[in-house]
Design an enzyme around this catalytic site. Structure first.
Site, PDB file in Angstrom:
ATOM      1  N   MET A   1       0.876  -1.068   0.083  1.00  0.00           N
ATOM      2  CA  MET A   1      -0.061  -0.014  -0.056  1.00  0.00           C
ATOM      3  C   MET A   1       0.868   1.276  -0.009  1.00  0.00           C
ATOM      4  SD  MET A   1      -3.072  -0.702  -0.123  1.00  0.00           S
ATOM      5  CE  MET A   1      -4.143   0.494   0.594  1.00  0.00           C
ATOM      6  N   CYS A   2       0.243   2.257  -0.442  1.00  0.00           N
ATOM      7  CA  CYS A   2       0.956   3.510  -0.380  1.00  0.00           C
ATOM      8  C   CYS A   2       0.302   4.976   0.140  1.00  0.00           C
ATOM      9  CB  CYS A   2       1.075   3.764  -1.851  1.00  0.00           C
ATOM     10  SG  CYS A   2       1.821   2.452  -2.948  1.00  0.00           S
ATOM     11  N   GLU A   3       0.552   5.963   0.089  1.00  0.00           N
ATOM     12  CA  GLU A   3      -0.373   6.861   0.792  1.00  0.00           C
ATOM     13  C   GLU A   3      -0.451   8.028  -0.374  1.00  0.00           C
ATOM     14  OE1 GLU A   3      -0.586   7.922   4.616  1.00  0.00           O
ATOM     15  OE2 GLU A   3       0.393   6.050   5.400  1.00  0.00           O
TER      16      GLU A   3
END
Lengths: 254, 254
Positions: A1-3
């Site tokens: 996951m990333c932001e």
């Protein structure tokens, strides 16, 4: 996951405060060490700073944090890679030209069976699910709107419908902008806040940093910030529900 | 008029020395104060730093000068505007995706009657003759090669033929790259030099700066630099004749 991080404002505003919080998640308070990028719009043009280095130790990130580039529309991304290796061509945001407008995009999530997304006009340069999904979105928009429609909001509403199809393939949180509109599409995690007068103070969650927006703004400023998770711990952020999207135009929800 | 700078190398090489010379021409030793930009390729990806501010006092230019980004293909441009106002969308280099490759371009010169250049796939974002000419070039390449040919050199030979047509409209010096090849097309002013072992010293014309390439390189390095005017005063630069072009692949003339 990333932001993800996005901003939409009615006057050119710098994003140094929010970006400082995001950067800490790029290898310090968060595990997102596989590169970062940020795209600023100024007029019809945009410029992107990106680096496959972790944001918490990137020289270029330091410059962006310290140098207040003022923009009405910004999107940013820090990456924890899953599909596609860590390299420049796999680093978000991605930008393509459509109808003589720069369209920029960043994605948080992971798709399955994404290789059946076929594109004609736009081809990915790297090998991420994210960039292929962006090319597929733009291809579909271009087929529906061969010429730039006068009502750009309708394009973003259509993009949200296309995003519904992508969400069926996995997790698809997205920021999409043409420099005037910013679309926030939520698959599972996306929050936003609109700051306007009377402005108060805010404290970053990820860094020891407080800002008094009253000192930084004029009474007419309207500034919306969008982020995967709230960036401050003393303000009320709005959560976007799964499958929902929010469209902003120059700071205001439309 | 503007100034162009390009580099083609067989190993990732920084361009700090040459860029330092170019930057001085951006408002100090030269009149090119209407913005600057530089595009670095790393793998299939590229990143561009650009600023409508004069390069000699740009914070971002200072970073690029001090921070050695290593690349095999670089193009850069400092602008003295003629067609189109000074703003981000009119700042070179320009980049578009074709067949999943990033193609970047910078132009020095001025065209007349350029508004009769019609394009279908690619539309300019700004209003310069340069960007429209780039879109027209790519449109023609895309029509001739709907899919990426295996022989990319042929694409650049074709681009040089198209540039002949643009030169009929005025002054058209151009750098064009896909990250592997760099094409230098000359309308009136373009020079190049290939540095290889045994390396020597060189002195910048525009800044008080000497470099000893022997300390900066290995014996196998081959580095070509292309510039509007020679950047050093103690090396032999090759002048490209009007209407001629030179194609480089990873440092070597092909």
């Amino acid at each position: 996951m990333c932001e993800l991080l996005g901003m939409s404002a009615n006057v050119p505003t710098d994003i140094c405060f929010s970006f400082s919080g995001l950067l800490e998640r790029g290898g310090n308070t968060g595990p997102h060490k596989d590169g970062w990028g940020i795209t600023f719009y100024e007029g019809k043009g945009c410029r992107t700073f990106k680096d496959p280095e972790p944001s918490c130790r990137s020289e270029i990130a330091k410059l962006v944090k310290a140098y207040p580039i003022k923009s009405v529309s910004v999107i940013s991304h820090i990456r924890q890679g899953n599909r596609g290796r860590t390299c420049l061509e796999n680093t978000h945001p991605f930008t393509r030209e459509l109808w003589g407008r720069e369209i920029s995009y960043a994605h948080n999530g992971q798709l399955s069976n994404y290789k059946d997304l076929k594109t004609e006009y736009y081809k990915p340069v790297g090998n991420t699910d994210s960039e292929l999904a962006f090319c597929w979105l733009l291809d579909n928009i271009r087929q529906k709107y061969p010429k730039k429609p006068s009502n750009m909001a309708s394009v973003f509403r259509y993009a949200a419908k296309l995003a519904d199809q992508l969400r069926e393939k996995g997790v698809f949180n997205m920021l999409l902008t043409d420099g005037v509109f910013v679309l926030a599409y939520c698959s599972n995690n996306l929050h936003w806040i609109t700051r306007r007068a009377p402005f108060g103070k805010a404290t970053l969650i990820d860094a020891d940093m407080v800002v008094d927006f009253q000192k930084e703004t004029t009474p007419n400023d309207i500034v919306t910030v969008i982020a995967t998770r709230p960036l401050t711990n003393d303000e009320q952020w709005n959560k976007i529900e799964p499958g929902e999207s929010v469209l902003f135009k120059l700071g205001e929800k439309v």
